[in-house]
Design an enzyme around this catalytic site. Structure first.
Site, PDB file in Angstrom:
ATOM      1  N   GLY A   1      -1.379  -3.735  -3.796  1.00 29.64           N
ATOM      2  CA  GLY A   1      -2.256  -3.477  -2.659  1.00 29.64           C
ATOM      3  C   GLY A   1      -3.471  -2.721  -3.181  1.00 29.64           C
ATOM      4  O   GLY A   1      -4.611  -3.206  -3.123  1.00 29.64           O
TER       5      GLY A   1
ATOM      6  N   GLU B   1      -6.940  -0.386   3.982  1.00 31.83           N
ATOM      7  CA  GLU B   1      -8.291  -0.557   3.387  1.00 31.83           C
ATOM      8  C   GLU B   1      -8.464   0.351   2.172  1.00 31.83           C
ATOM      9  O   GLU B   1      -9.576   0.723   1.811  1.00 31.83           O
ATOM     10  CB  GLU B   1      -9.424  -0.265   4.397  1.00 31.83           C
ATOM     11  CG  GLU B   1      -9.263  -0.804   5.809  1.00 31.83           C
ATOM     12  CD  GLU B   1      -8.913  -2.277   5.850  1.00 31.83           C
ATOM     13  OE1 GLU B   1      -9.323  -3.017   4.937  1.00 31.83           O
ATOM     14  OE2 GLU B   1      -8.206  -2.683   6.787  1.00 31.83           O
TER      15      GLU B   1
HETATM   16  C1  LIG Z   1      -0.343  -1.699   9.131  1.00 31.40           C
HETATM   17  C2  LIG Z   1      -0.951  -2.235   7.884  1.00 31.40           C
HETATM   18  C3  LIG Z   1      -1.758  -3.346   7.951  1.00 31.40           C
HETATM   19  C4  LIG Z   1      -2.333  -3.864   6.789  1.00 31.40           C
HETATM   20  N1  LIG Z   1      -3.119  -4.984   6.882  1.00 31.40           N
HETATM   21  C5  LIG Z   1      -3.626  -5.541   5.755  1.00 31.40           C
HETATM   22  C6  LIG Z   1      -4.400  -6.743   5.809  1.00 31.40           C
HETATM   23  O1  LIG Z   1      -4.652  -7.271   6.884  1.00 31.40           O
HETATM   24  N2  LIG Z   1      -4.839  -7.277   4.667  1.00 31.40           N
HETATM   25  C7  LIG Z   1      -4.569  -6.710   3.453  1.00 31.40           C
HETATM   26  O2  LIG Z   1      -5.009  -7.253   2.443  1.00 31.40           O
HETATM   27  N3  LIG Z   1      -3.864  -5.560   3.355  1.00 31.40           N
HETATM   28  C8  LIG Z   1      -3.380  -4.968   4.480  1.00 31.40           C
HETATM   29  N4  LIG Z   1      -2.647  -3.806   4.402  1.00 31.40           N
HETATM   30  C9  LIG Z   1      -2.300  -3.295   3.083  1.00 31.40           C
HETATM   31  C10 LIG Z   1      -2.954  -2.000   2.703  1.00 31.40           C
HETATM   32  O3  LIG Z   1      -4.317  -2.184   2.440  1.00 31.40           O
HETATM   33  C11 LIG Z   1      -2.174  -1.464   1.510  1.00 31.40           C
HETATM   34  O4  LIG Z   1      -0.893  -1.088   1.973  1.00 31.40           O
HETATM   35  C12 LIG Z   1      -2.846  -0.301   0.828  1.00 31.40           C
HETATM   36  O5  LIG Z   1      -4.040  -0.698   0.244  1.00 31.40           O
HETATM   37  C13 LIG Z   1      -1.925   0.312  -0.258  1.00 31.40           C
HETATM   38  O6  LIG Z   1      -1.379  -0.671  -1.077  1.00 31.40           O
HETATM   39  P1  LIG Z   1       0.202  -0.722  -1.351  1.00 31.40           P
HETATM   40  O7  LIG Z   1       0.898  -0.633  -0.036  1.00 31.40           O
HETATM   41  O8  LIG Z   1       0.503  -1.889  -2.205  1.00 31.40           O
HETATM   42  O9  LIG Z   1       0.529   0.603  -2.109  1.00 31.40           O
HETATM   43  P2  LIG Z   1       0.422   0.813  -3.694  1.00 31.40           P
HETATM   44  O10 LIG Z   1      -0.798   0.146  -4.202  1.00 31.40           O
HETATM   45  O11 LIG Z   1       1.717   0.471  -4.309  1.00 31.40           O
HETATM   46  O12 LIG Z   1       0.224   2.379  -3.760  1.00 31.40           O
HETATM   47  C14 LIG Z   1       1.301   3.277  -3.573  1.00 31.40           C
HETATM   48  C15 LIG Z   1       0.780   4.704  -3.736  1.00 31.40           C
HETATM   49  O13 LIG Z   1       0.282   4.863  -5.054  1.00 31.40           O
HETATM   50  C16 LIG Z   1      -1.026   5.375  -5.016  1.00 31.40           C
HETATM   51  N5  LIG Z   1      -1.765   4.864  -6.163  1.00 31.40           N
HETATM   52  C17 LIG Z   1      -1.866   3.580  -6.584  1.00 31.40           C
HETATM   53  N6  LIG Z   1      -2.637   3.521  -7.680  1.00 31.40           N
HETATM   54  C18 LIG Z   1      -3.034   4.787  -7.951  1.00 31.40           C
HETATM   55  C19 LIG Z   1      -3.847   5.382  -8.949  1.00 31.40           C
HETATM   56  N7  LIG Z   1      -4.447   4.663  -9.893  1.00 31.40           N
HETATM   57  N8  LIG Z   1      -4.029   6.723  -8.913  1.00 31.40           N
HETATM   58  C20 LIG Z   1      -3.472   7.466  -7.959  1.00 31.40           C
HETATM   59  N9  LIG Z   1      -2.706   6.970  -6.987  1.00 31.40           N
HETATM   60  C21 LIG Z   1      -2.486   5.642  -6.989  1.00 31.40           C
HETATM   61  C22 LIG Z   1      -1.609   4.919  -3.687  1.00 31.40           C
HETATM   62  O14 LIG Z   1      -2.650   5.773  -3.282  1.00 31.40           O
HETATM   63  C23 LIG Z   1      -0.391   5.006  -2.793  1.00 31.40           C
HETATM   64  O15 LIG Z   1      -0.259   6.319  -2.310  1.00 31.40           O
HETATM   65  C24 LIG Z   1      -2.078  -3.259   5.547  1.00 31.40           C
HETATM   66  C25 LIG Z   1      -1.274  -2.117   5.490  1.00 31.40           C
HETATM   67  C26 LIG Z   1      -0.716  -1.605   6.639  1.00 31.40           C
HETATM   68  C27 LIG Z   1       0.154  -0.391   6.545  1.00 31.40           C
END
Ligand SMILES: Cc1cc2nc3c(=O)[nH]c(=O)nc-3n(C[C@H](O)[C@H](O)[C@H](O)COP(=O)(O)OP(=O)(O)OC[C@H]3O[C@@H](n4cnc5c(N)ncnc54)[C@H](O)[C@@H]3O)c2cc1C
Length: 549
Positions: free
Chosen positions: A169, A415
């Site tokens: 994400g 986002e």
């Molecule tokens: C209700 C909801 C609707 C959504 N709708 C959409 C949508 O329509 N389209 C879409 O594309 N996405 C959507 N998303 C996805 C959302 O954008 C992602 O969940 C978000 O960007 C985080 O990605 P991830 O869940 O894979 O977490 P991860 O990327 O796995 O991150 C997990 C944690 O690690 C941290 N982290 C990761 N890399 C680093 C780093 N280099 N340094 C420090 N910290 C780090 C992050 O900050 C986070 O706290 C949605 C999410 C939700 C909850």
């Protein structure tokens, strides 16, 4: 006999556009004049939308319709008829088409603050984002076929962005969806689009995928428009399931599977990651404004409650401890709103800039990262404390206040989380030196401040921030300090914009809160009971005399 919703929600008579005095002053500051539609929208939100959204959240959430009665596979989401109607009515106010047709995104952004319901507004954000991408990066034939569908008044299309995948994400470069060119047409395949909001209601989506042979990582990503239906009318991708969520219940968030799905490349192949980030900036600004907007609705409701509820023989608003909290929250909220609106203005003004972009775009992006972080932090603090002000009732799902808090919590996650905003900001600072532009511009604003005490506090804070940020950037691990930098820049920029807006617009509301914010966050002054006189500047939230004009 019908339920009178005002028994559950005290702000039902508010016009969120016209009655929000700080908003009015800040809109004048960014040079935006709401039209009659927007004024009507402000009334529609309290009079109709909030009740409908609350009901959908509790009793009528979207459902995936997976099979037709004859056994055929469906990929549609069933919305309650009232849900469909409010989305159409919100579109009728021009929340998407006005900005897409004019190319000025401010109308859309401001309507985001007004609507701010994270679920309902998410549907409109994604739609505006899709239309923005098509308008700016679609070929003329693609625009000819699809753009008009998004600005259609009778039956407007809905959009979506399918970026996130199970394995990535935050890390967009980890995306595994593949794109293959076949006789000039693109086919996309990938089964891990794991967070796909508007799935099942979107008529077309912006999708990230890696063309065959493209580089690994973010640089190899390209951006496509993928209609929900193929030319022949069959479904172009499938929706595997919908998520069960804490908030944003009204927007269906599903998992999408692409299988040889027809797609149309946007812009140039090698520039996809730039487009992806730019398109994301639209929803990041929406997100910041929605976060401030939910905070405002929660604070407004809590204020009205505090003016009616008594404890220990007087209205709870009259207790100094509570009055102080209101003043401090109001100041934080106005600062976050000022910063978010300035970001919205700069993004809108720079939205014709294309990769490799000019400084105006980098500046707008920098403000966007800072504003998203600040507004989501302030918004969550305000909604949490607004619940507490309403005592035990604040915790009950019988009233909309707890929904405001649930909906607020997503704004620091989707986002791009706060950490990702910090990392994106650092990248801009290292590669483009955009922070120097910010310092110069803030120093120019401070120079025109006529209040010697405030000017001095802002000058010192700006110098201190500059030195601290430089120290952190030169350290062995600037990444370690990423969020400190994000917050430090947020505080100083928000304070300076709010103060400037207060002197540009005159009046007591912004002035008192700008002073409160500067004393508390920039000058490190301990609060004294003297500030309680500023609570008069909150009375507009309960029909009190407007003191700012
Ligand atoms: C209700 C909801 C609707 C959504 N709708 C959409 C949508 O329509 N389209 C879409 O594309 N996405 C959507 N998303 C996805 C959302 O954008 C992602 O969940 C978000 O960007 C985080 O990605 P991830 O869940 O894979 O977490 P991860 O990327 O796995 O991150 C997990 C944690 O690690 C941290 N982290 C990761 N890399 C680093 C780093 N280099 N340094 C420090 N910290 C780090 C992050 O900050 C986070 O706290 C949605 C999410 C939700 C909850």
């Amino acid at each position: 006999m019908q339920l009178d919703f005002s028994e559950l929600f005290l702000s039902g008579d508010v016009n969120y556009a016209r009655d929000d005095l700080p908003l009015g002053a800040l809109l004048r500051y960014i040079g935006f004049t709401p039209d009659d539609d927007m004024e009507e929208l402000g009334r529609y939100i309290s009079g109709r939308m909030i009740e409908a959204a609350f009901y959908i959240d509790r009793y009528a959430r979207p459902q995936l319709a997976a099979r037709g009665v004859l056994g055929n596979r469906l990929n549609s989401v069933w919305l309650s008829p009232d849900h469909r109607r409010i989305l159409q009515e919100l579109q009728d106010f021009g929340t998407v088409w006005k900005s897409i047709e004019s190319g000025d995104m401010k109308y859309h952004f401001v309507s985001g603050y007004l609507i701010s319901d994270s679920g309902i507004f998410c549907t409109l954000t994604l739609t505006a984002q899709t239309a923005y991408a098509l308008r700016k990066y679609g070929s003329s034939s693609l625009k000819g076929s699809y753009l008009g569908r998004y600005t259609d008044r009778e039956n407007p299309w809905y959009g979506a962005t399918y970026y996130s995948e199970t394995q990535g994400g935050s890390d967009l470069g980890a995306g595994e969806t593949k794109a293959v060119e076949d006789g000039g047409a693109w086919k996309l395949t990938g089964h891990e689009k794991y967070f796909a909001s508007n799935a099942g209601i979107a008529d077309g989506a912006i999708v990230t995928a890696r063309p065959e042979g493209a580089a690994a990582g973010a640089k190899g990503i390209a951006v496509f428009f993928v209609p929900a239906k193929r030319e022949g009318g069959e479904d172009n991708y499938s929706v595997r399931r919908l998520k069960d969520k804490l908030g944003t219940i009204s927007v269906p968030t599903g998992e999408v599977e692409l299988e040889d799905s027809e797609g149309f490349l946007l812009g140039e192949r090698g520039k996809g990651i730039y487009y992806a980030m730019e398109i994301l900036s639209v929803s990041r600004i929406d997100d910041a404004l929605a976060a401030a907007g939910i905070g405002r609705k929660a604070l407004w409701e809590a204020y009205r409650f505090a003016c009616r509820r008594s404890a220990f023989g007087r209205r709870i608003i009259e207790h100094p401890l509570l009055a102080r909290d209101f003043i401090e929250m109001e100041a934080d909220l106005e600062a976050a709103l000022a910063l978010s609106l300035v970001a919205a203005k700069h993004f809108s003004d720079s939205s014709e800039s294309v990769p490799p972009y000019d400084d105006s775009y980098h500046f707008a992006r920098m403000l966007t990262h800072i504003a998203k972080n600040m507004a989501s932090e302030v918004g969550a603090e305000v909604t949490k404390y607004a619940m507490e002000i309403m005592g035990g009732r604040g915790f009950l799902s019988e009233y909309p206040i707890e929904k405001f808090h649930r909906d607020e919590l997503v704004t620091s996650i989707w986002e791009g989380t706060s950490n990702i905003q910090a990392l994106d900001l650092l990248e801009l600072m290292v590669k483009k030196g955009t922070h120097e532009l910010l310092y110069t511009s803030l120093a120019q604003i401070v120079a025109r401040c006529n209040d010697r005490e405030l000017k001095d506090a802002m000058e010192k804070a700006l110098e201190r921030t500059r030195a601290e940020v430089a120290r952190m950037m030169q350290s062995a691990s600037p990444e370690f300090y990423g969020k400190d930098i994000l917050r430090a820049l947020g505080s100083v920029a928000a304070a300076i914009y709010l103060q400037d807006a207060s002197s540009a617009q005159g009046g007591d509301v912004l002035k008192d809160m700008a002073r409160t914010y500067i004393e508390r966050h920039l000058a490190g002054k301990s609060a004294s009971p003297d500030i309680l006189s500023r609570s008069a500047g909150l009375e507009w939230m309960d029909g009190g005399k407007a003191t700012h004009e």
